[in-house]
Design an enzyme around this catalytic site. Structure first.
Site: not given
Ligand code: COA
Length: 165
Positions: A18, A42, A91, A129
């Site tokens: 990140h 969550k 990724r 994460s």
């Molecule tokens: N390096 C390392 N890990 C990474 C990464 C990077 N560059 N990018 C993503 N990851 C990991 C994250 O740590 C996360 O791991 P985890 O599932 O073990 O916690 C995983 O990849 C998924 O990341 P991401 O896709 O960014 O999801 P998230 O759960 O961290 O966040 C939101 C998701 C908050 C962005 C998304 O759910 C959201 O927008 N929510 C709001 C509601 C909404 O608008 N919904 C409609 C969406 S169209």
């Protein structure tokens, strides 16, 4: 025109993957807002306030950042803050399919917003994460994967959970 971007995630906790995306995006845009999506379904290991503090400590030295905790839609919150761009890290091919769906939906929700994908550095393309937390909890080596403040806080959490057993 100054361009303000929004980088959303759960950041439970922020990893070096990140952090790499944040550093690069902060050079590309005038202002970068990091949005911690608080999802009550969550709860995670770190509270939203702890995640915020860890992001602030890990991003020391980057002065065009703002860190916010939000609930509800990313597109709506980004609009409220005046952000024109959503930043997402990619990724691998699996991420790509999911991220395209999100980009299309966010575009449907806010016609003025663009999603910009940044490829993650190769060394962080297989971490998440959850995976890092799991390995740390089982005593594995996670060096190089987390910023120093996160390493320290995670070690404290693990020590406290061992002491409780
Ligand atoms: N390096 C390392 N890990 C990474 C990464 C990077 N560059 N990018 C993503 N990851 C990991 C994250 O740590 C996360 O791991 P985890 O599932 O073990 O916690 C995983 O990849 C998924 O990341 P991401 O896709 O960014 O999801 P998230 O759960 O961290 O966040 C939101 C998701 C908050 C962005 C998304 O759910 C959201 O927008 N929510 C709001 C509601 C909404 O608008 N919904 C409609 C969406 S169209």
């Amino acid at each position: 025109m100054a361009v303000k971007a929004f980088y959303a995630g759960s950041f439970d906790p922020i990893t070096n993957g990140h952090l790499d995306i944040i550093r690069r995006a902060s050079r590309m845009f005038d202002q970068l807002v990091i949005g911690i999506g608080a999802n009550p379904q969550k709860p995670g290991m770190f509270t939203p306030a702890e995640r915020r503090e860890l992001i602030v400590k890990s991003c020391k030295g980057l002065d065009n950042l703002q860190v916010e905790i939000f609930s509800g839609l990313t597109a709506a919150f980004a609009k409220k803050l005046g952000c024109q761009v959503l930043v997402r890290g990619l990724r691998d091919a699996q991420d790509f399919g999911y991220e395209m769906q999100m980009a299309h939906m966010n575009r449907h929700l806010n016609k003025k917003i663009e999603t910009v994908f940044l490829p993650t550095l190769q060394e962080f393309s297989s971490i998440s994460s959850s995976l890092v937390k799991e390995v740390a909890l089982l005593g594995g080596d996670i060096s190089g994967l987390l910023p120093k403040p996160v390493m320290d806080q995670l070690a404290k959490k693990i020590a406290a959970s061992i002491a409780r057993k």
